[in-house]
Design an enzyme around this catalytic site. Structure first.
Site, short mmCIF file in Angstrom:
data_model
loop_
_atom_site.label_atom_id
_atom_site.label_comp_id
_atom_site.label_asym_id
_atom_site.label_seq_id
_atom_site.Cartn_x
_atom_site.Cartn_y
_atom_site.Cartn_z
N TYR A 223 8.63 22.37 11.07
CA TYR A 223 9.41 22.79 12.30
C TYR A 223 8.87 22.54 13.51
CZ TYR A 223 11.62 25.99 8.94
OH TYR A 223 12.10 26.64 7.92
N HIS B 244 18.86 32.09 12.26
CA HIS B 244 17.94 32.72 13.16
C HIS B 244 17.94 32.01 14.37
CE1 HIS B 244 15.52 33.14 9.22
NE2 HIS B 244 16.27 34.12 9.20
N GLN C 286 4.77 25.00 19.21
CA GLN C 286 4.32 25.57 17.86
C GLN C 286 5.01 24.68 16.80
OE1 GLN C 286 4.69 30.01 17.61
NE2 GLN C 286 5.60 29.94 15.63
N ASN D 172 5.44 24.84 12.72
CA ASN D 172 5.53 25.87 11.06
C ASN D 172 6.00 25.04 10.21
OD1 ASN D 172 5.05 28.11 12.87
ND2 ASN D 172 7.03 28.67 13.12
N ARG E 120 17.80 30.39 3.88
CA ARG E 120 17.27 31.04 4.89
C ARG E 120 18.04 30.93 6.29
NH1 ARG E 120 10.94 31.09 4.09
NH2 ARG E 120 10.51 30.32 1.94
N LYS F 114 14.45 23.68 18.29
CA LYS F 114 13.72 23.07 17.21
C LYS F 114 13.92 21.67 16.81
CE LYS F 114 14.02 28.02 15.11
NZ LYS F 114 14.87 28.61 14.21
N ARG G 173 0.99 -1.29 0.04
CA ARG G 173 0.03 -0.04 -0.01
C ARG G 173 0.88 1.26 0.11
NH1 ARG G 173 -2.71 -1.15 5.54
NH2 ARG G 173 -0.66 -1.81 5.85
N HIS H 157 19.83 28.67 13.51
CA HIS H 157 19.22 27.74 12.67
C HIS H 157 19.39 28.53 11.12
CE1 HIS H 157 16.02 25.67 10.03
NE2 HIS H 157 17.03 24.81 10.18
#
Length: 193
Positions: free
Chosen positions: A132, A62, A46, A48, A59, A72, A23, A119
């Site tokens: 995330y 941060h 949270q 994201n 990116r 994270k 499957r 990150h």
């Protein structure tokens, strides 16, 4: 789940197993009981998801300043990315060192990035999607970051950088007097014994 340590304390790579039949397949994405040694009593606050259209886009880098610092857990849902954690913790033996992993939808690896590490990532294929999981709510006033191409970090981005947001282009460089982020002020949840 197989949890693999890296050369930066608190940065882990989590390998998952895919169970397949006629499957299709099933793979566990998150299991608190198996990840307790990494997460401790932290809670996922949270979740994201990001989509990046162009290969070569970067990116980051941060992080959030204490007391809003966050762990994270990063997973690639589609495509391939070069995922990077940079240790910016004050008094850390690996201060300003970075660790990178190629995360893909096929290898199902997850990178765990602790509080006090920045990150960032570069897409290696177009149309990459990341998921995330965060242990703290996003707080714009606590946002921090550094330039992805800072000469003090010398991150070896694997392909030519094709796109960086104006926000990330305007991140500051690391100064000579930067001593790191003091995460000792955090009440760090401890792992279950």
């Amino acid at each position: 789940m197989n949890i693999r340590e890296t050369d930066i304390q608190g940065v882990y790579v989590v390998e998952t197993t895919r169970h397949s039949d006629q499957r299709g397949w099933l793979s566990r994405s998150f299991c608190l009981s198996e990840l307790h040694e990494v997460i401790g009593s932290r809670q996922i606050r949270q979740i994201n998801q990001s989509f990046t259209a162009q290969a070569g886009a970067v990116r980051g880098l941060h992080f959030q300043h204490p007391p809003h610092a966050e762990m994270k857990l990063i997973r690639c849902l589609k495509g391939r990315v070069f995922d990077v954690a940079v240790d910016v913790r004050m008094n850390s033996p690996t201060f300003l060192r970075w660790h990178a992993e190629e995360l893909t939808s096929d290898n199902r690896l997850m990178m765990v990035i602790p509080e006090g590490c920045a990150h960032g990532f570069q897409t290696l294929e177009p149309n990459a999607e990341l998921l995330y999981l965060h242990t703290a709510d996003y707080n714009p006033a606590a946002e921090g970051g550094f330039r992805y191409d800072d000469s003090k970090l010398c991150i070896a981005w694997p392909i030519t950088v094709t796109d960086v947001s104006p926000r990330d282009q305007s991140q500051p460089g690391l100064t000579q007097d930067f001593r790191g982020i003091d995460v000792s002020v955090l009440t760090m949840p401890v792992a279950k014994q």
